[in-house]
Design an enzyme around this catalytic site. Structure first.
Site, PDB file in Angstrom:
ATOM      1  CE  LYS A 177       4.766   4.189  -0.868  1.00 10.22           C
ATOM      2  NZ  LYS A 177       3.467   3.400  -1.220  1.00 10.22           N
ATOM      3  CG  HIS A 308      -1.750  -1.842   2.295  1.00 10.60           C
ATOM      4  ND1 HIS A 308      -2.891  -1.323   2.894  1.00 10.60           N
ATOM      5  CD2 HIS A 308      -0.810  -0.982   1.843  1.00 10.60           C
ATOM      6  CE1 HIS A 308      -2.383   0.266   2.511  1.00 10.60           C
ATOM      7  NE2 HIS A 308      -1.322   0.299   2.173  1.00 10.60           N
TER       8      HIS A 308
END
Length: 378
Positions: A177, A308
């Site tokens: 991230k 996802h």
């Protein structure tokens, strides 16, 4: 042999909350838009037929929406009672119209996803085939990358350690991230991980929609040197034009789509050429019925696919896409299922068990907060 129609006898709906081992933060938390994630809500659908067949499916919600999914599913599930479970698209349409006054995306269809997925699981179990084989797979394994080890709530030393563990476990790629307020720190985290895993291990970054267009261009150009597989969700998920501009301007591919909640949303993104890699989520778009429609659109447009979350579902669906795909590896859901997906040499193997190949654990049953069995037609 003459086909004897079966009928749906009951649908049991349950809602549960899966506690996470530690609070999870991404860029949305650091910008103050969301609180750290401490649990994931699930809607489970279990279908039984008059001939004794069963199918299990699930949908999920992060931070909010779980109770709404459960309540909507309770209201419309009766529309499927007495119907032939093999007529999945017909049933999806019937359930959709049963709740049409609240729309055709978001909670309204995410509630249907659990039932739709359970119907596909049932059909594959009845055929004694893995779901991928029922649908028609192109391969028996898919490329896989780890996400759960790369959140911003983990220190860079922890992220590096998690990356090593994932690679040792046979996972092929590492995603971390980004989106920190300090852009220098973002770049430093990317540098540290790339240097640690080496130049040949596939690596992705995910900004979780927290950059504006100017920031995304500037950082995207700085990230070119790290040979990333993609930059994920650099902009607001519905900024199709902005994503298209980035896809044209940067050498690094752009990935997005996970937050879109309908076939129509994905159709608009594809038409805008807003990504190189599309990331649909079967529970979020309303189930496998809609997911397969999105795959057809993506294939026609020549896009790559990387579904996802929910790898237990997506490993089957990704195996059915004509070109190579990526599936996201999360260990968060491990406590829910008896089985484990096998990873080897950078790939996730499609289970050879019938249906989705999953069984809910006793611990998952213990986390159920409410359940109802629907037996009467609406």
């Amino acid at each position: 042999m003459t086909y004897t129609p079966d009928r749906i006898r009951s649908i049991t709906l349950s809602t549960l909350r899966l506690p996470l081992a530690r609070p999870i933060s991404d860029a949305k938390v650091l910008t103050g838009r969301q609180k750290p994630m401490t649990e994931v809500a699930f809607l489970i659908a279990e279908i039984q037929t008059e001939q004794g067949f069963e199918g299990h499916g699930f949908s999920y919600s992060k931070r909010a929406g779980g109770p709404a999914q459960y309540e909507h599913a309770k209201e419309v599930a009766g529309a499927a009672i007495g119907e032939d479970p093999n007529d999945i698209e017909k049933l999806y349409t019937k359930l959709l119209w049963a709740g049409a006054s609240v729309g055709r995306s978001g909670v309204a269809t995410q509630a249907l996803a659990a039932i739709d997925i359970a119907l596909y699981d049932l059909k594959a179990r009845r055929a004694d085939l893995p779901l991928a084989k029922l649908l028609g797979s192109h391969r028996d394994s898919v490329r896989t990358y780890n996400t759960s080890g790369g959140f911003l709530s983990s220190s860079i030393d922890e992220v590096v350690e998690n990356a090593s563990r994932s690679i040792a476990d046979g996972i092929g790629g590492i995603k971390i991230k980004v989106g920190l307020p300090d852009r220098v720190e973002d770049l430093e985290r990317v540098r540290r991980v790339r240097e640690h895993i080496g130049p040949d291990v596939p690596m992705m970054v995910d900004a979780n929609q927290q950059w504006d267009r100017a920031t995304a261009i500037r950082l995207g150009r700085k990230l070119e040197e790290y040979n990333l597989v993609w930059i994920e969700e650099p902009l607001d998920a519905y900024d199709f034009e902005g994503h298209a501009e980035l896809a044209r301007a940067l050498d690094t591919p752009i990935a997005t789509g996970e937050m879109l909640a309908s076939v129509s949303d994905h159709k608009q993104l594809i038409a805008a050429r807003g990504c190189d890699t599309l990331q649909p989520d079967a529970p979020r778009v309303g189930g496998i019925t809609n997911f397969l429609r999105i795959l057809a659109l993506a294939d026609e447009a020549g896009l790559d696919i990387a579904p996802h979350f929910a790898m237990e579902i997506h490993v089957h669906l990704a195996a059915c896409y004509p070109r190579e795909t990526w599936v996201e590896h999360f260990d968060w859901l491990d406590p829910l299922f008896e089985e484990r997906l096998e990873t080897r040499d950078g790939r996730m193997l499609v289970p050879n068990r019938p249906g989705l190949g999953i069984t809910f654990t006793e611990q998952a049953r213990a986390w159920v907060t409410e359940t109802i069995t629907v037996t009467d037609p609406a």
